[in-house]
Design a protein around this motif. Sequence first.
Motif, short mmCIF file in Angstrom:
data_model
loop_
_atom_site.label_atom_id
_atom_site.label_comp_id
_atom_site.label_asym_id
_atom_site.label_seq_id
_atom_site.Cartn_x
_atom_site.Cartn_y
_atom_site.Cartn_z
N LEU A 25 -0.93 19.82 8.32
CA LEU A 25 -1.35 18.56 8.18
C LEU A 25 -1.37 18.30 6.74
CD1 LEU A 25 -3.05 16.09 9.26
CD2 LEU A 25 -5.08 17.33 8.90
N ALA A 26 -1.55 19.24 5.89
CA ALA A 26 -1.58 19.39 4.25
C ALA A 26 -0.16 18.79 3.95
CB ALA A 26 -2.09 20.67 3.50
N ILE A 27 0.68 19.63 4.43
CA ILE A 27 2.06 19.17 4.01
C ILE A 27 2.42 17.69 4.29
CG2 ILE A 27 4.64 19.76 4.84
CD1 ILE A 27 3.67 22.84 5.07
N LEU A 28 2.16 17.35 5.71
CA LEU A 28 2.41 15.93 5.70
C LEU A 28 1.44 14.97 4.98
CD1 LEU A 28 3.44 13.69 7.75
CD2 LEU A 28 1.58 14.25 9.22
N PHE A 29 0.34 15.31 4.50
CA PHE A 29 -0.39 14.38 3.58
C PHE A 29 0.31 14.42 2.18
CE2 PHE A 29 -3.44 14.48 0.18
CZ PHE A 29 -3.96 13.22 0.15
N GLU A 30 0.64 15.53 1.71
CA GLU A 30 1.51 15.62 0.34
C GLU A 30 2.86 14.82 0.49
OE1 GLU A 30 0.43 16.60 -2.62
OE2 GLU A 30 -1.57 17.04 -1.77
N TYR A 31 3.65 15.11 1.56
CA TYR A 31 4.90 14.33 1.52
C TYR A 31 4.81 12.98 1.81
CZ TYR A 31 7.25 18.82 2.17
OH TYR A 31 7.85 20.00 2.02
N SER A 32 3.69 12.57 2.62
CA SER A 32 3.61 10.98 2.96
C SER A 32 3.10 10.27 1.55
CB SER A 32 2.77 10.72 3.95
OG SER A 32 3.12 11.44 5.25
N VAL A 33 2.29 10.95 0.85
CA VAL A 33 1.78 10.28 -0.43
C VAL A 33 2.35 10.35 -1.63
CG1 VAL A 33 -0.54 10.29 -1.63
CG2 VAL A 33 -0.70 10.19 0.93
#
Length: 475
Positions: A158-166
């Motif tokens: 979830l953290a990886i998805l957050f950083e990659y998306s934002v």
Amino acid sequence: MTAISSWLGQLRRYRNEYLAAITGTLSIFMVVCTNAWSSPAMPKLLAEPDPPVSITPDAGSWIVSIQSIGGIFGMIIAGLTVDRFGRKWPFIGSAFPIIAGWTMIALARAPLLLYVARFLFGVSYGIAYGIAPIYIGEIASDRVRGATASFITMMAKLAILFEYSVGPYASFETLAWLGLPGAALFLCTFVWMPESPHYLLGKGRSDEAHRCLRWLRRHSEVEDELAATKRSAERAASEGTSMGDLFQPRYRNNLIIVFILGVGINLTGMQAILSYAQTIFAGISSDLTQAEMSIVLGAVQMLTVLFPVFFVDRLGRRPLMLWSSAISTLGMLMGAIYFTLDAADVAVKPYGWVSFVGLVVFVVSYAFGLATVPFSILSEIFPKNIRAYANALFGILSGVVIFGVVKLFQVAIDNVGAYLPFWVFTVSAALTFVFVFLYIPETKGRSLDEVQDIIARWRTGKENKVPKIVVTVVE
């Protein structure tokens, strides 16, 4: 419908344990945001005009890799504090280096602050990963221990998805400030969770252990479990507590497993893929942009990691690890072949999607086994008296390997080509399959004491003599 009803019933029955596990693993979300930050952040420093901090590619590789060195120190801190001060308060303390690090990055105008911040991130990373498997392994019932341990990886993805998306769409400074809410959420929720009953009993605080266990299990009939836990704690205390105890002959199989998990799994290259995702995608011809490919990668990981959360306690640890390592080998092989042909000036640009699919296959397969199951295993295979030292050893091994992989990855790309590290990752994934097959037994549904007995007997021809205890939960 029957499966859904069963799962909902289990969720209601064990909801306090799930709540403690989720709030505890928010620390993993907090620290993995720092790890994934480098994928969108490095292009901002190296490729965009007028960056807030001017760096060279070599300096960038140090900024990325120095976090793993901090992680070694963090694991040592976790090992030294977790049995002295408990699981809860050192866990909470891991948030403060994160807060300091994000503030430094947001205000940085020189590389030195980035180095210091990344080192502090590593300290928090090591503490969080050093304590999370211990805490979850000790608060969770046998029936849901695998699922709750899977929350560690779910929060990481979830953290990886957050950083990659934002990350690709926020400024360098804004991206740093956006890291602070994760630490705040962890502090504001986990502070209300109970201490580990195992730790409290080990310190003679029986009344507190009783209250914590009653809250976790959601019923008052916990005397039998407390008595069993107390016997285990007393036995652990009589056996001594030191790093040297890890290397006793009876723990040989346990150490082999730690070595496989700490070295073999990290040599498959996942940390390099995550840290340099946009850099890797720059070398792949595709209709998607580098940022878009990163977002797809993060989303696929997030969806895939839900699989072991629901099934690790049904299908078992060993099958998931074997399937994961086998398919990871195939996915990495697709990338290795593509980059090899590209380096040989073969016209493979129109087929860049093949390498992207290979990376997605690798990430998916890694997520449903290699990324998740090791934390279930680490929370089970050592007795309480040396569990913290075992986790510290795992963290140190992982930190050394990750540092080498992440640092040398950039060097290999700049001086040889992406094909070299991808072939190393492919071979490592294949060897991991072999070692998992040879040395990691099945432990699902067993008590912590049973698991340790299974590990001791594994590969001796006696493992099948360990009785299987079936526990029926009556609602």
